[in-house]
Design a protein around this motif. Structure first.
Motif, PDB file in Angstrom:
ATOM      1  N   GLY A  61       0.801  -1.212   0.000  1.00  0.00           N
ATOM      2  CA  GLY A  61       0.000   0.000   0.000  1.00  0.00           C
ATOM      3  C   GLY A  61       0.834   1.261   0.000  1.00  0.00           C
ATOM      4  N   GLY A  62       0.158   2.396   0.125  1.00  0.00           N
ATOM      5  CA  GLY A  62       0.821   3.676   0.234  1.00  0.00           C
ATOM      6  C   GLY A  62       1.679   4.031  -0.963  1.00  0.00           C
TER       7      GLY A  62
ATOM      8  N   ILE B 120      -4.485  -5.484  -7.911  1.00  0.00           N
ATOM      9  CA  ILE B 120      -5.332  -5.883  -6.792  1.00  0.00           C
ATOM     10  C   ILE B 120      -4.622  -5.515  -5.499  1.00  0.00           C
ATOM     11  CG2 ILE B 120      -6.522  -7.777  -5.635  1.00  0.00           C
ATOM     12  CD1 ILE B 120      -7.565  -7.236  -8.446  1.00  0.00           C
ATOM     13  N   ALA B 121      -5.241  -4.682  -4.692  1.00  0.00           N
ATOM     14  CA  ALA B 121      -4.666  -4.285  -3.406  1.00  0.00           C
ATOM     15  C   ALA B 121      -5.357  -5.052  -2.284  1.00  0.00           C
ATOM     16  CB  ALA B 121      -4.811  -2.790  -3.188  1.00  0.00           C
ATOM     17  N   VAL B 122      -4.567  -5.558  -1.355  1.00  0.00           N
ATOM     18  CA  VAL B 122      -5.111  -6.318  -0.234  1.00  0.00           C
ATOM     19  C   VAL B 122      -5.408  -5.423   0.961  1.00  0.00           C
ATOM     20  CG1 VAL B 122      -4.569  -8.147   1.439  1.00  0.00           C
ATOM     21  CG2 VAL B 122      -4.062  -8.469  -0.990  1.00  0.00           C
ATOM     22  N   GLY B 123      -4.652  -4.331   1.114  1.00  0.00           N
ATOM     23  CA  GLY B 123      -4.847  -3.504   2.290  1.00  0.00           C
ATOM     24  C   GLY B 123      -5.168  -2.052   2.032  1.00  0.00           C
ATOM     25  N   ASP B 124      -4.772  -1.522   0.896  1.00  0.00           N
ATOM     26  CA  ASP B 124      -4.920  -0.095   0.612  1.00  0.00           C
ATOM     27  C   ASP B 124      -6.202   0.143  -0.173  1.00  0.00           C
ATOM     28  OD1 ASP B 124      -4.713   2.567  -0.254  1.00  0.00           O
ATOM     29  OD2 ASP B 124      -2.533   2.481  -0.326  1.00  0.00           O
ATOM     30  N   MET B 125      -7.197   0.692   0.492  1.00  0.00           N
ATOM     31  CA  MET B 125      -8.508   0.867  -0.134  1.00  0.00           C
ATOM     32  C   MET B 125      -8.567   2.056  -1.077  1.00  0.00           C
ATOM     33  SD  MET B 125     -11.104  -0.246   2.937  1.00  0.00           S
ATOM     34  CE  MET B 125     -12.466  -0.483   1.790  1.00  0.00           C
ATOM     35  N   SER B 126      -7.451   2.778  -1.220  1.00  0.00           N
ATOM     36  CA  SER B 126      -7.411   3.887  -2.178  1.00  0.00           C
ATOM     37  C   SER B 126      -7.056   3.422  -3.580  1.00  0.00           C
ATOM     38  CB  SER B 126      -6.402   4.951  -1.719  1.00  0.00           C
ATOM     39  OG  SER B 126      -5.062   4.488  -1.854  1.00  0.00           O
TER      40      SER B 126
ATOM     41  N   PRO C 103      -8.664   2.152  -6.046  1.00  0.00           N
ATOM     42  CA  PRO C 103      -9.486   2.594  -7.191  1.00  0.00           C
ATOM     43  C   PRO C 103      -9.057   3.951  -7.746  1.00  0.00           C
ATOM     44  CG  PRO C 103     -10.883   1.651  -5.498  1.00  0.00           C
ATOM     45  CD  PRO C 103      -9.519   1.782  -4.889  1.00  0.00           C
ATOM     46  N   ASP C 104      -8.412   4.785  -6.932  1.00  0.00           N
ATOM     47  CA  ASP C 104      -7.926   6.073  -7.428  1.00  0.00           C
ATOM     48  C   ASP C 104      -6.869   5.882  -8.514  1.00  0.00           C
ATOM     49  OD1 ASP C 104      -9.545   7.214  -5.528  1.00  0.00           O
ATOM     50  OD2 ASP C 104      -7.919   7.580  -4.089  1.00  0.00           O
ATOM     51  N   LEU C 105      -6.240   4.700  -8.520  1.00  0.00           N
ATOM     52  CA  LEU C 105      -5.201   4.380  -9.501  1.00  0.00           C
ATOM     53  C   LEU C 105      -5.752   3.532 -10.639  1.00  0.00           C
ATOM     54  CD1 LEU C 105      -2.392   3.441  -6.940  1.00  0.00           C
ATOM     55  CD2 LEU C 105      -2.769   5.663  -8.043  1.00  0.00           C
ATOM     56  N   GLY C 106      -7.043   3.268 -10.605  1.00  0.00           N
ATOM     57  CA  GLY C 106      -7.660   2.427 -11.625  1.00  0.00           C
ATOM     58  C   GLY C 106      -7.691   0.962 -11.269  1.00  0.00           C
ATOM     59  N   GLY C 107      -7.141   0.606 -10.088  1.00  0.00           N
ATOM     60  CA  GLY C 107      -7.104  -0.785  -9.670  1.00  0.00           C
ATOM     61  C   GLY C 107      -8.324  -1.179  -8.863  1.00  0.00           C
ATOM     62  N   ARG C 108      -8.253  -2.362  -8.250  1.00  0.00           N
ATOM     63  CA  ARG C 108      -9.394  -2.897  -7.516  1.00  0.00           C
ATOM     64  C   ARG C 108      -8.957  -3.389  -6.141  1.00  0.00           C
ATOM     65  NH1 ARG C 108     -11.407  -7.545 -11.244  1.00  0.00           N
ATOM     66  NH2 ARG C 108      -9.164  -7.647 -11.743  1.00  0.00           N
ATOM     67  N   PHE C 109      -9.833  -3.221  -5.172  1.00  0.00           N
ATOM     68  CA  PHE C 109      -9.590  -3.793  -3.852  1.00  0.00           C
ATOM     69  C   PHE C 109     -10.002  -5.265  -3.884  1.00  0.00           C
ATOM     70  CE2 PHE C 109     -10.337  -4.372   0.761  1.00  0.00           C
ATOM     71  CZ  PHE C 109      -9.101  -3.915   1.217  1.00  0.00           C
TER      72      PHE C 109
END
Length: 307
Positions: free
Chosen positions: A219-220, A237-243, A245-251
């Motif tokens: 994250g971060g 796919i981020a496991v901990g960083d819920m931001s 989607p701001d980068l176009g990715g998915r939680f």
């Protein structure tokens, strides 16, 4: 009365304490278990710090630390199907019971029997790390031969993601500190030491055409460094960083039900999700076990052997 390790209020390690508590009474949809082994995860200190609201089940302080455990069913609450007294089980304490304790309650829909041939120690590592690996890679759905970057490969979750990715015939590159290199390379990961080299430059050298998928466990700023390395931002796919989607990715989309636990257990029996367990602590040494994970100084998985 049984001993437990937990916290008397939200905060840092200074709020942690040992205390005695009566055996919890299982409520509707819960099972009481004698804890044999508890897994230690970064989520545990986040809960203690008050950063993950909603996982305390409304229970009063002091609260018990820990989210995952393996043990034996001692009693059942109402509306519990598929689990019987005496069953060896593993699962998640999603109703606030905690797992760094001699006994605790687990949410029955998030608990499964331990299959024959699987140890309680291995089973206790699966509810968080094992199911996270399955969920992340299912969400990506990459074909054999694709390239994947595991950002933060050295911990219990990172190594589980890498093992499962390799079993799916993906090419795996992982980032981590120098202390994490040995375990990562031992399973076939091409390793980037973020303390010694520029991660983006090193990754582009290994995979010039961009990655087919990225699983981020850091994250971060680190997430923002690696996200542009993906061919398509939707495959981050981020496991901990819920931001993310701001980068176009998915939680990550989590599935914590019994079916996914059973699936993780089968993969462990097949040696695919065999965890790298680097430390086994007694309950009396729970402070050191959590401190190692909280400080980021551990490779692989840390567990607490209670029974």
């Amino acid at each position: 009365m049984g001993q437990a390790w937990g916290f008397g209020r939200y905060g840092g390690p200074e709020v942690q304490e040992f205390f005695d508590r009566p055996d919890p009474v299982p409520g509707r949809g819960e099972v009481l278990i004698r804890v044999d082994v508890a897994g230690v995860n970064p989520l545990d200190h986040l809960v203690r710090s008050g950063l993950v609201p909603g996982l305390d089940g409304g229970r009063p302080f002091p609260r018990v630390l820990g989210m995952e455990a393996a043990g034996t069913v001692l009693a059942r609450g109402e509306d519990v199907d598929g689990l019987e007294v005496g069953d060896a089980v593993f699962g998640l304490a999603l109703t606030g019971g905690g797992t760094y304790a001699e006994t605790t309650v687990l949410s029955a829909p998030n608990t499964a029997r331990i299959p024959a041939g699987l140890s309680a120690t291995v089973a206790a590592t699966l509810p968080v790390a094992g199911t996270t690996a399955v969920d992340a890679l299912d969400q990506l759905g990459l074909p054999a031969g694709a390239t994947i970057l595991v950002n933060g490969v050295g911990g219990g979750v990172g190594l589980a993601v890498a093992r499962l990715a390799l079993a799916r015939e993906l090419s795996v590159i992982g980032t981590g500190s120098a202390a994490k290199r040995q375990h990562a390379e031992a399973i076939g990961v091409r390793f980037i030491d973020y303390t010694a080299e520029d991660v983006a430059a090193a990754a582009r050298k290994l995979v010039p055409d961009a990655f087919d998928g990225i699983v981020d466990l850091v994250g971060g700023t680190s997430l923002r460094t690696v996200a542009p390395l993906a061919r398509d931002p939707r495959t981050v796919i981020a496991v901990g960083d819920m931001s993310v989607p701001d980068l176009g990715g998915r939680f990550i989309e989590r599935r914590l039900d019994r079916e996914n636990l059973e699936r993780s257990a089968r993969l462990a029996l097949d040696g695919i999700l065999a965890p790298v367990i680097t430390a086994v602590h007694p309950l009396s040494d729970a402070p050191a076990a959590l401190a190692t994970v909280e400080n980021g100084h551990t490779s692989g998985k840390v567990v607490i052997k209670v029974a």
